[in-house]
Motif scaffolding. Structure first.
Motif, mmCIF file in Angstrom:
data_model
loop_
_atom_site.group_PDB
_atom_site.id
_atom_site.type_symbol
_atom_site.label_atom_id
_atom_site.label_comp_id
_atom_site.label_asym_id
_atom_site.label_seq_id
_atom_site.Cartn_x
_atom_site.Cartn_y
_atom_site.Cartn_z
ATOM 1 N N LEU A 73 47.486 33.080 44.408
ATOM 2 C CA LEU A 73 47.112 34.113 45.361
ATOM 3 C C LEU A 73 45.685 33.882 45.843
ATOM 4 C CD1 LEU A 73 48.450 37.311 43.554
ATOM 5 C CD2 LEU A 73 49.560 36.053 45.392
ATOM 6 N N SER A 74 45.448 34.165 47.119
ATOM 7 C CA SER A 74 44.092 34.125 47.640
ATOM 8 C C SER A 74 43.343 35.360 47.164
ATOM 9 C CB SER A 74 44.112 34.093 49.161
ATOM 10 O OG SER A 74 44.591 35.334 49.671
ATOM 11 N N GLN A 76 41.986 37.729 48.959
ATOM 12 C CA GLN A 76 42.438 38.909 49.685
ATOM 13 C C GLN A 76 43.815 39.356 49.224
ATOM 14 O OE1 GLN A 76 40.570 40.859 51.743
ATOM 15 N NE2 GLN A 76 42.326 42.228 51.415
ATOM 16 N N GLN A 77 44.679 38.396 48.887
ATOM 17 C CA GLN A 77 45.989 38.763 48.363
ATOM 18 C C GLN A 77 45.859 39.504 47.036
ATOM 19 O OE1 GLN A 77 47.695 34.793 48.512
ATOM 20 N NE2 GLN A 77 49.089 35.393 50.167
ATOM 21 N N TRP A 78 44.914 39.057 46.208
ATOM 22 C CA TRP A 78 44.675 39.762 44.946
ATOM 23 C C TRP A 78 44.182 41.170 45.212
ATOM 24 C CZ3 TRP A 78 46.450 39.607 40.384
ATOM 25 C CH2 TRP A 78 46.790 38.393 39.749
ATOM 26 N N ASP A 80 44.731 43.006 47.822
ATOM 27 C CA ASP A 80 45.857 43.786 48.328
ATOM 28 C C ASP A 80 46.794 44.213 47.194
ATOM 29 O OD1 ASP A 80 44.808 43.436 50.849
ATOM 30 O OD2 ASP A 80 46.198 41.813 51.400
ATOM 31 N N LEU A 81 47.045 43.300 46.269
ATOM 32 C CA LEU A 81 47.911 43.621 45.138
ATOM 33 C C LEU A 81 47.291 44.695 44.259
ATOM 34 C CD1 LEU A 81 50.422 43.043 43.448
ATOM 35 C CD2 LEU A 81 49.160 41.201 42.331
#
Length: 286
Positions: A73-74, A76-78, A80-81
């Motif tokens: 995960l990037s 930003q993905q982290w 968001d999660l």
């Protein structure tokens, strides 16, 4: 055989808030139990209810033994999660919510090693710095945690963020948490030492350029700021340091991150803190 460790624990007792001598002795025996490599405990996490159970079940939880997730995960993905997990906690509003905030050392604190009896929300991200953590504190605004445990700063040091900036950001984090969560205990955990020349971490040269004496000085400043901002300072450093002040390699995977025994030591310290500090505080206010 316990004398040197007990001496270090007693030396640091005044930095453990209201921790008593009995607590330190109990922790000492817990540390001895770790060296005996007990049977792996069963799942300790008191999971969130409803939709968040499904969310957490889908959440990749990297461990020191499986670092491939770190690149899955990037950043930003982290974020968001973690926003989704915080939202689930806000919707369910568990009374026993405990929040962990920090970098990869926090991220890899897996659910089976966290102290039982509480609902844990892990908001750690690999590589996180103080500024990144400050910018995402709003994710917790709608939650009502009993306590927020933060450990942040080692990546600032590794990537040449000045000590003044690290400490200023840490102060702002404490202020924000105290303002948004006035009924929650804000617990500032000390930055842990590294193993120095014994480290095998991929950025070993960066570690060697950072004396652990600098980390100890930063911890003293964090303790001072925590007192000023109404937060509690939890000094974990003596539990992980050898006689030279370096991270014990038997508690680490690579001289920077922790192995399962290291997390057991940390978990025991948190369990004692919760039992002696948080439970006592809530009994007085009930």
């Amino acid at each position: 055989m316990f004398t040197p460790l007990l001496y270090r624990l007693l030396q640091s007792a005044h930095r453990w808030a209201a921790f008593s001598l009995a607590a330190n002795v109990l922790l000492l025996f817990a540390l001895f139990a770790v060296t005996q490599r007990p049977v792996e405990p069963k799942l300790a996490l008191a999971s969130l209810a409803g939709s968040s159970q499904q969310l957490l079940a889908k959440t990749p939880v990297p461990t020191p033994h499986d670092r491939s997730h770190r690149q899955a995960l990037s950043y930003q993905q982290w974020v968001d999660l973690l926003a989704q997990e915080a939202s689930a906690a806000a919707q369910n509003q568990p009374n026993d919510l405990m929040v962990l905030m920090g970098d990869s050392i926090t991220l890899w604190f897996t659910h089976d090693l966290l102290p039982p009896g509480q609902t844990w929300l892990n908001q750690g991200i690999s590589g996180e710095k103080t500024l990144g953590l400050l910018r995402r504190l709003h994710l917790l605004d709608q939650t009502r945690p009993q306590a927020v445990f933060m450990m942040i700063g080692i990546n600032d040091v590794l990537w040449d963020v000045s000590d003044a900036t690290l400490l200023a950001n840490s102060r702002l984090i404490m202020q924000d948490l105290r303002r948004q969560h006035p009924r929650s205990r804000v617990v500032v955990q000390s930055i842990l030492p590294h193993a120095g020349a014994s480290a095998t971490w991929e950025g070993r040269d960066r570690l060697l350029a950072i004396p652990n004496g600098r980390i100890r000085r930063l911890n003293l400043e964090l303790e001072r700021i925590a007192a000023q901002e109404g937060a509690t300072f939890l000094n974990l450093y003596p539990l992980f340091a050898d006689e030279r002040g370096n991270l014990k390699m038997d508690l680490s995977t690579d001289g920077l991150h922790l192995n399962r025994d290291g997390y057991r030591v940390w978990s025991t310290a948190l369990q004692l803190f919760i039992g002696l500090e948080l439970d006592h505080t809530h009994r007085k206010t009930d």
